[in-house]
Design an enzyme around this catalytic site. Structure first.
Site, PDB file in Angstrom:
ATOM      1  N   HIS A 185     -72.556 -34.863 -25.707  1.00 43.58           N
ATOM      2  CA  HIS A 185     -71.544 -33.810 -25.873  1.00 43.58           C
ATOM      3  C   HIS A 185     -70.134 -34.317 -25.609  1.00 43.58           C
ATOM      4  CE1 HIS A 185     -71.056 -29.237 -25.812  1.00 43.58           C
ATOM      5  NE2 HIS A 185     -72.016 -29.447 -26.681  1.00 43.58           N
ATOM      6  N   HIS A 285     -74.703 -31.115 -38.721  1.00 45.26           N
ATOM      7  CA  HIS A 285     -74.557 -30.332 -37.492  1.00 45.26           C
ATOM      8  C   HIS A 285     -74.577 -28.855 -37.852  1.00 45.26           C
ATOM      9  CE1 HIS A 285     -71.679 -28.572 -34.439  1.00 45.26           C
ATOM     10  NE2 HIS A 285     -72.490 -29.218 -33.636  1.00 45.26           N
TER      11      HIS A 285
END
Ligand SMILES: O=C(O)[C@@H](O)[C@H](O)[C@H](O)CO
Ligand SMILES: [Mg+2]
Length: 382
Positions: A185, A285
Site C-alpha cells: 500500500h 486494479h
C-alpha cells in the site's frame, strides 16, 4: 447520434456513477471516481462535459484526445479519472447501439474467463488465516491482503516479524496452491521494503504490490535485488506517459492500471499493449463498483497479458453486496472455480438499476480514508 446530457450520481459506499444520454435514447454508464475525492472528480466531469454536448458519441478516440490534450493542463488522478468514466460511458453507448460487447469492438476476446482474487482482512494472524480459509471455501484461487500496519521509515525487528508472521499464517492456512498477493500500500519506505521483501521470499507470494510508492519507483532497483517475488504496481499511475518509465526501467513484473483512474478503456488498452511488449503482466486494479469492474473485464478479455482481476464483491469496503445491488443482471459477475466470465451483453454488459442509483444518490457519501499516526505522532501512510 448526438450526446445530449451527462448526469452524475454520488452513491455509497464511496463511488461516483455517470450516465451519458443521447438523442436516440441509447444511454451509457461510466464510473469516474477517485476514492475520497468523488466531489472533485464530479466537478471535473461536468467541466469536460461542455465539449461533449452535441457531439457524436461514436468518435471515442477523438473525444479522448480532445479531453486529454485539448485542455493544455493534463494528467493526474482527478483529470484522468473524470476522463475514464466518460470513456467507459461512450464505449457502453457504442456497444449498445451496435448490439456488441465492447470487447468485440476492441478486436474480440482472447480468453473465456479471467481469474479473480478476493481481499482478506483481519488484525491477528489467526483471524487472517480464518478469513483466508473462508475465501478459499468460496472458490477463490487467489487472495490479497495488506502487508503490514504502520511501519515507520526505519522500524523495529519485532514489527517486521509481526508482518511476516501474518503472511506465514495465511500461507499455512491455504496451502501451496492458492495465490497470495501482499499489498504494501505504499506505506513501507525503501529501508524496510527491501528487508521485508527478502523475508517474504519463502512464502512464494503471487506478487508484492506497491512495495514503495510509485513516486519512489527508483527504489525498486534496490528492492528487486533482495527478492524473487514478482513486483506489482500502477493503481496510482494515470496514463501511458506515467507507465512508460516503469516499463522501460524493468523492475516491475505486473502493472495494475485502474480502469476508472487511468483514462478508461481506451487508455488502459494501450497501457496493456505497451506492457505486453515488455513481457509484463496486467492485473487491473478495481476496489470499486460494478461499472468499473465491467470495464476491467472488457480489457481483460482482449489483453493477452491479463492474468488476474481485482474485484470488491463482499470485501472490507462494502460489507454487504453493494456492487450487485446497483445492477439488475447480477449473474454477469457470478464466479465459478475462481474465475469470472467475460460479459457477453452489449456495451459493458451490465444493466444498471437506475431507480436504485437515483435512490442511493439521495443518501450520497462523504467517504474519506482513515488518517493513521505512528507511535511518535507523525503521519503514517494509509
Ligand atoms: O489495491 C487496492 O485495492 C487498494 O490499494 C486500494 O486501491 C486502496 O485502498 C484505495 O482504494
Ligand atoms: Mg493496492
Amino acid at each position: 447520434m448526438k450526446i445530449t446530457k451527462l448526469t452524475t450520481y454520488i452513491v455509497p459506499p464511496r463511488w461516483l456513477f455517470l450516465k451519458i444520454e443521447t438523442d436516440e435514447g441509447v444511454t451509457g454508464w461510466g464510473e469516474p471516481v477517485v476514492e475520497g475525492r468523488a466531489l472533485t472528480t464530479e466537478a471535473a466531469v461536468h467541466e469536460l462535459s461542455d465539449y461533449l454536448i452535441g457531439k457524436d458519441p461514436f468518435l471515442i478516440e477523438d473525444h479522448w484526445t480532445v479531453l486529454y490534450r485539448g485542455g493544455f493542463y493534463r494528467g493526474g488522478a482527478i483529470h484522468m479519472s473524470a476522463l475514464a468514466g466518460i470513456d467507459q460511458a461512450l464505449w457502453d453507448i457504442k456497444g449498445k447501439a451496435l448490439g456488441q460487447p465492447v470487447h468485440s469492438l476492441l478486436g474480440g476476446q482472447v480468453r473465456d474467463r479471467i481469474k479473480v482474487y478476493s481481499w482478506i482482512g483481519g488484525d491477528k494472524p489467526s483471524e487472517l488465516a480464518d478469513n483466508a480459509r473462508q475465501v478459499v471455501e468460496r472458490g477463490f484461487k487467489a487472495l490479497k491482503m495488506n502487508g503490514c500496519a504502520e511501519l515507520q521509515i526505519v522500524d523495529s525487528n519485532s514489527r517486521l516479524d509481526k508482518a511476516v508472521e501474518a503472511i506465514a499464517s495465511v500461507r499455512e492456512a491455504v496451502g501451496p496452491d492458492i495465490g497470495i498477493a501482499v499489498d504494501f500500500h505504499g506505506r513501507v519506505h525503501k529501508p524496510m521494503a527491501k528487508v521485508l521483501a527478502r523475508e517474504l521470499d519463502p512464502y512464494k507470494l503471487m506478487f508484492i504490490e506497491e512495495p514503495v510508492l510509485s513516486e519512489n519507483k527508483e527504489a525498486l532497483r534496490d528492492i528487486v535485488n533482495h527478492t524473487s517475488t514478482p513486483i506489482a504496481l500502477g493503481e496510482r499511475l494515470y496514463s501511458r506517459w506515467d507507465f512508460k518509465s516503469v516499463l522501460s526501467d524493468g523492475y516491475v513484473d505486473i502493472i495494475q492500471p485502474d480502469l476508472s483512474h487511468a483514462g478508461g478503456i481506451t487508455e488502459c488498452r494501450k497501457i496493456a499493449a505497451m506492457a505486453e511488449a515488455y513481457d509484463v503482466a496486467l492485473a487491473p486494479h478495481c476496489p470499486l463498483g460494478p461499472i468499473a469492474l465491467a470495464a476491467c473485464l472488457q480489457v481483460d478479455a482482449v489483453s493477452y497479458n491479463a492474468f488476474i482481476q481485482e474485484q470488491s464483491l463482499g470485501i472490507h469496503y462494502n460489507k454487504s453486496n453493494d456492487l450487485l445491488d446497483y445492477i439488475t443482471n447480477a449473474d454477469v459477475f457470478a464466479y465459478a472455480d475462481g474465475f469470472a466470465a467475460i460479459p457477453q451483453g452489449p456495451g459493458l454488459g451490465i444493466e444498471v438499476n437506475e431507480d436504485y442509483v437515483v435512490e442511493r444518490a439521495k443518501e450520497g457519501h462523504r467517504w474519506r480514508n482513515p488518517i493513521w499516526r505512528h507511535e511518535d505522532g507523525s503521519l503514517a501512510e494509509w
